[in-house]
Design a protein around this motif. Structure first.
Motif, PDB file in Angstrom:
ATOM      1  N   THR A  42       0.854  -1.170   0.000  1.00  0.00           N
ATOM      2  CA  THR A  42       0.000   0.000   0.000  1.00  0.00           C
ATOM      3  C   THR A  42       0.890   1.219   0.000  1.00  0.00           C
ATOM      4  O   THR A  42       1.629   1.454   0.955  1.00  0.00           O
ATOM      5  CB  THR A  42      -0.921   0.010   1.235  1.00  0.00           C
ATOM      6  OG1 THR A  42      -1.734  -1.160   1.211  1.00  0.00           O
ATOM      7  CG2 THR A  42      -1.806   1.252   1.218  1.00  0.00           C
ATOM      8  N   LEU A  74       1.984   4.927   0.398  1.00  0.00           N
ATOM      9  CA  LEU A  74       1.600   6.116   1.153  1.00  0.00           C
ATOM     10  C   LEU A  74       2.468   7.270   0.699  1.00  0.00           C
ATOM     11  O   LEU A  74       3.683   7.121   0.539  1.00  0.00           O
ATOM     12  CB  LEU A  74       1.767   5.888   2.654  1.00  0.00           C
ATOM     13  CG  LEU A  74       0.816   4.892   3.317  1.00  0.00           C
ATOM     14  CD1 LEU A  74       1.166   4.732   4.795  1.00  0.00           C
ATOM     15  CD2 LEU A  74      -0.631   5.346   3.175  1.00  0.00           C
ATOM     16  N   SER A  84      -3.113   7.848   0.524  1.00  0.00           N
ATOM     17  CA  SER A  84      -2.847   6.717  -0.357  1.00  0.00           C
ATOM     18  C   SER A  84      -3.446   7.047  -1.719  1.00  0.00           C
ATOM     19  O   SER A  84      -4.655   7.241  -1.839  1.00  0.00           O
ATOM     20  CB  SER A  84      -3.479   5.437   0.192  1.00  0.00           C
ATOM     21  OG  SER A  84      -3.239   4.347  -0.669  1.00  0.00           O
TER      22      SER A  84
END
Length: 644
Positions: free
Chosen positions: A43, A45, A401
């Motif tokens: 993920t 960021l 994100s």
């Protein structure tokens, strides 16, 4: 990683139990093959630090998350984390204490308070005339006299490589001593006027009577005109080579800074005193071969700014020359070159104005790309430092994100606005305005061309080698991207006529015996190893362990290294995650003279490093280690040659 967590990890490293003793063998399978594509789920960021100031330049506090509107491209993004930082909040913050280490044990961990704002002063001798360096030195002394208590500052110097002159400290006396005794002005052999005194430089093209506009006196023979043009082309290409070298050294230095500062939490303000930034992507149309002197290196520039952004580094370029005038008006200029070539004065004025505009544009671009601010056309350099430190100590952190998860190397523009009650308050926002969506983990392990930070082409191995040379250089800042400890002890109380067989002596120096052997025992946490998931469910990665021996002058004498390749099935991967990784190397050090050990660990897929540097004298009088059941003369069976 927050320092409190890193502090606990240091304790774990110190008490780790030996779980595997390896000498470079693959564990459970072959190493990654040619053309293997790495797949890695993560993920992403994006962290954006925003400095908000009023019209008069004062920091604005008390803004709420809902007052910020963040857009990537044209798509609004949801702010997942919001935090305000101010200088007053950090004034009383203390650094965590360093755990006490056993004799001969060292770590790359540096305790820093989680909310500390760090400031880096970089004096660029490579691109700055000596006279300007001396002025910067005086201005920094003036700044330290009035710096706010608790301001944490580190000092770096740049010549042909980056050198850490003073680590982070808030002690004004320590900083004053470092500026006085370590920040020594140095001549750059790659500058046309390294002294900065404006003394005339008469070139062959001046002697022939042709200027930069390729004109010549009336009646000049065609051969004279051609010779003058050829002289001019030769001079321009020679200058271009010097410029390219300065560009390479500068990019490598910023790359090293990005790696080094990435381990520290929070924002870092990089205040860069320089006389020029040698980045020119435009050809010179006045030359016969206009593209011969173009320094096209945009990929390297993009990667550098991305690295700094990920490390939360805001760059504040400061023109170390202050207010500058064209050299043709300098009192030290005799004007003799203009007697034989009257057209040269107009050419020089044009070149000066173009160069100034280009350099200041580059400074503005670098500052904008990282969320800083450029300072030029001012002699108040100490005031520029104060403004940069103050701005960098008061900011808001926005984390999101991206809705676009593709990693195609394209530029993603970031826009931040203040909405609601603060929208009409004429606020000025400074932040990084974008990033390049590139993911090194998606590249192939080998067989794919890439651009190194020094501008040359090569595969991932070449990219890793370029940074390894910088990270393992004597006196360079020691990166802390991989947390590890190393125990360094003499292998025995006796000396040897020859070095350890697997060691690689530097051919250019040829150190002479007798030698003394030293044991280096590493402990690394598995969390710092990048083991990427393969289509067959296995995890692959590689870790390098290395130790370089330098003499007091910074010459590489000897080296030892080994590479651990990992190819783990799910069961072995689960076991790997719960055990500390250890490695043993042996290196021979000449008994005569002063020597230093540069000890490093690198994670190959991510090109992250951990490094410590110690003087051999710090461990030479310690007792040899005891290895139950393991011969003390065991040697690693996989070594590579040292890189100069």
């Amino acid at each position: 990683m927050r320092p409190s967590i890193r502090l606990r990890l240091v304790t774990i490293l110190l008490g780790a139990t030996l779980v595997m003793q390896v000498s470079g063998q693959n564990l459970d399978g072959p190493s990654p093959g040619v053309g293997t594509t790495i797949l890695q789920a993560s993920t992403q960021l994006v962290i954006v630090d925003v400095v908000v100031q009023s019209r008069d330049g004062r920091p604005v506090h008390g803004l709420k998350q809902e007052m910020f509107h963040l857009i990537e491209g044209s798509v609004p993004q949801q702010i997942r984390h919001f935090e305000e930082h101010s200088a007053t909040q950090r004034a009383a913050t203390l650094n965590p204490e360093m755990p006490k280490l056993p004799a001969g044990t060292f770590t790359d961990y540096s305790p820093v308070a989680p909310d500390a704002t760090l400031n880096v002063l970089l004096l660029d001798s490579l691109n700055t005339p000596v006279t300007a360096q001396s002025y910067v030195r005086d201005q920094l002394q003036e700044y330290i006299k009035h710096a706010n208590p608790g301001t944490r500052v580190a000092i770096f110097g740049l010549a042909n490589q980056l050198v850490l002159l003073q680590g982070f400290t808030s002690d004004p006396d320590t900083l004053k001593e470092a500026i006085k005794h370590k920040l020594i002005p140095r001549y750059s052999s790659l500058l046309d006027d390294p002294g900065g005194n404006g003394v005339d430089h008469v070139s062959p093209s001046d002697i022939t009577g042709a200027g930069a506009d390729q004109t010549s006196p009336a009646g000049a023979a065609p051969l004279v005109v051609e010779a003058a043009a050829n002289f001019q082309q030769f001079e321009a290409e020679t200058t271009a080579i010097q410029t390219q070298m300065r560009l390479q050294y500068t990019l490598d230095a910023f790359n090293a800074l990005g790696h080094y500062l990435a381990a520290f939490p929070g924002r870092k303000n990089l205040i860069w005193f320089s006389g020029a930034f040698p980045l020119n992507v435009l050809p010179d149309a006045s030359l016969q071969n206009s593209f011969a002197v173009a320094n096209v290196n945009q990929d390297a520039f993009h990667e550098m700014t991305n690295l700094l952004a990920k490390a939360q580094v805001a760059v504040y370029p400061v023109d170390a020359r202050g207010l500058t005038a064209p050299p043709v008006y300098s009192a030290s200029s005799s004007g003799r070159r203009y007697g034989t070539n009257p057209q040269a004065i107009n050419s020089q004025l044009s070149q000066f104005n173009t160069s100034q505009a280009s350099e200041h544009t580059t400074m503005d671009t670098l500052a904008e790309n990282t969320g800083g601010r450029a300072f030029y056309n001012t002699n108040a350099l100490s005031d520029a430092v104060s403004k940069a430190v103050d701005a960098g100590a008061n900011y808001y952190t926005l984390t999101y994100s991206p809705t676009d998860h593709t990693q195609d190397g394209g530029y993603r523009k970031i826009t931040v606005e203040c909405t609601g009650g603060s929208a009409g308050a004429n606020l000025h926002l400074s932040y990084r305005h974008g990033y390049y969506a590139s993911d090194a983990a998606r590249k192939q392990v080998s067989g794919q061309s890439a651009v190194t930070l020094s501008g040359s082409t090569g595969g991932p191995a070449a990219i890793a080698l370029a940074y390894q040379r910088a990270a393992m250089s004597r006196g360079a800042p020691a990166p802390q991207e991989i947390l590890f400890t190393a125990r360094v002890l003499p292998a025995a109380n006796t000396t040897e006529a020859t070095p350890v067989q697997s060691n690689r002596l530097s051919a250019g120096v040829s150190p002479k015996g007798p030698f003394r052997r030293y044991d280096i025992d590493y402990v690394v946490l598995p969390k710092d190893a990048t083991l990427t998931l393969q289509p067959d469910g296995r995890r692959q990665g590689a870790i390098n362990f290395m130790v370089y021996v330098f003499d007091g002058a910074g010459e590489l004498l000897n080296a030892e290294s080994t590479s651990l390749s990992l190819n783990l099935n799910p069961k072995d991967y689960a076991t790997f995650l719960h055990n500390a990784l250890q490695m043993h190397l042996e290196v021979s050090v000449p008994v005569r003279g002063e020597s230093f050990l540069r000890i490093g660990v690198s994670d190959v897929p991510s090109n992250r490093f951990g490094v410590v540097e110690i003087p051999v004298a710090a461990v030479s009088n310690l007792a040899p280690p005891v290895y139950p059941g393991v011969p003390s003369t065991a040697e690693s069976s996989h070594s590579t040659s040292p890189q100069n």
